[in-house]
Write an enzyme that holds these catalytic residues in place. Sequence first.
Site, PDB file in Angstrom:
ATOM      1  N   GLY A 121     -27.511 -82.812 -79.393  1.00  0.00           N
ATOM      2  CA  GLY A 121     -26.611 -83.588 -80.228  1.00  0.00           C
ATOM      3  C   GLY A 121     -25.463 -84.237 -79.474  1.00  0.00           C
ATOM      4  N   LYS A 122     -25.566 -84.307 -78.149  1.00  0.00           N
ATOM      5  CA  LYS A 122     -24.487 -84.884 -77.343  1.00  0.00           C
ATOM      6  C   LYS A 122     -24.179 -86.323 -77.728  1.00  0.00           C
ATOM      7  CE  LYS A 122     -26.741 -84.238 -73.567  1.00  0.00           C
ATOM      8  NZ  LYS A 122     -27.917 -83.675 -74.241  1.00  0.00           N
ATOM      9  N   SER A 155     -26.386 -83.032 -67.524  1.00  0.00           N
ATOM     10  CA  SER A 155     -25.689 -82.432 -66.369  1.00  0.00           C
ATOM     11  C   SER A 155     -25.987 -80.933 -66.271  1.00  0.00           C
ATOM     12  CB  SER A 155     -24.181 -82.713 -66.413  1.00  0.00           C
ATOM     13  OG  SER A 155     -23.626 -82.633 -67.683  1.00  0.00           O
ATOM     14  N   GLY A 190     -31.492 -83.241 -76.877  1.00  0.00           N
ATOM     15  CA  GLY A 190     -31.684 -82.954 -78.299  1.00  0.00           C
ATOM     16  C   GLY A 190     -30.626 -82.051 -78.900  1.00  0.00           C
ATOM     17  N   LEU A 246     -28.444 -79.376 -73.582  1.00  0.00           N
ATOM     18  CA  LEU A 246     -29.860 -79.730 -73.496  1.00  0.00           C
ATOM     19  C   LEU A 246     -30.159 -81.063 -74.174  1.00  0.00           C
ATOM     20  CD1 LEU A 246     -31.493 -76.287 -74.371  1.00  0.00           C
ATOM     21  CD2 LEU A 246     -31.520 -77.428 -72.138  1.00  0.00           C
TER      22      LEU A 246
END
Length: 177
Positions: free
Chosen positions: A19-20, A88, A17, A15
């Site tokens: 932390g990706k 994605s 936010g 999602l």
Amino acid sequence: MKLKQYGLTIWFTGLSGAGKTSLNEVVERKLRSLGYQVEVLDSDIVRQNLCKGLGFSKADRDENIRRIGFVAHLLTRNNVIVLVSAISPYREVREEVRQRIENFVEVYVNSPLEICEERDVKGLYKKARNGDIKHFTGIDDPYEPPISPEIECRTDEESIAESTDKVLAKLAELGYL
């Protein structure tokens, strides 16, 4: 001594936010410090340059991911480690990209929606909840979590350093590092 480097795509999904991008940046720095050639494909930057004109319908989101996957495939087959950071949201198109890229590691950056909303520095969740943004993943558009990712980072329970260590350990276990 020159490192033996394998082409590899590490696909960070989750999602907004979760932390990706933060995790991606630290993994990138660690890999570069070890001497690896790394390229980053961040969805926001790719959208501005390669996917301009695409909206946020399912068809446009799928096309965005296919284009990112195509570039990742080209780099990977030329022995570059590619770090992709992209929500994605749809499993089917992520699987399509996985099938195209020989060396593919999916990292599910998992954080509950409530935590992602608390971290929302751009105010996107608030705008989506107010109806100002339509088709926002996690609010009025689905996010389909990976069923069996190679790595799951629980960024609501782990520090970025712990998640980074988890990613690097798994890459070593799989023989990429």
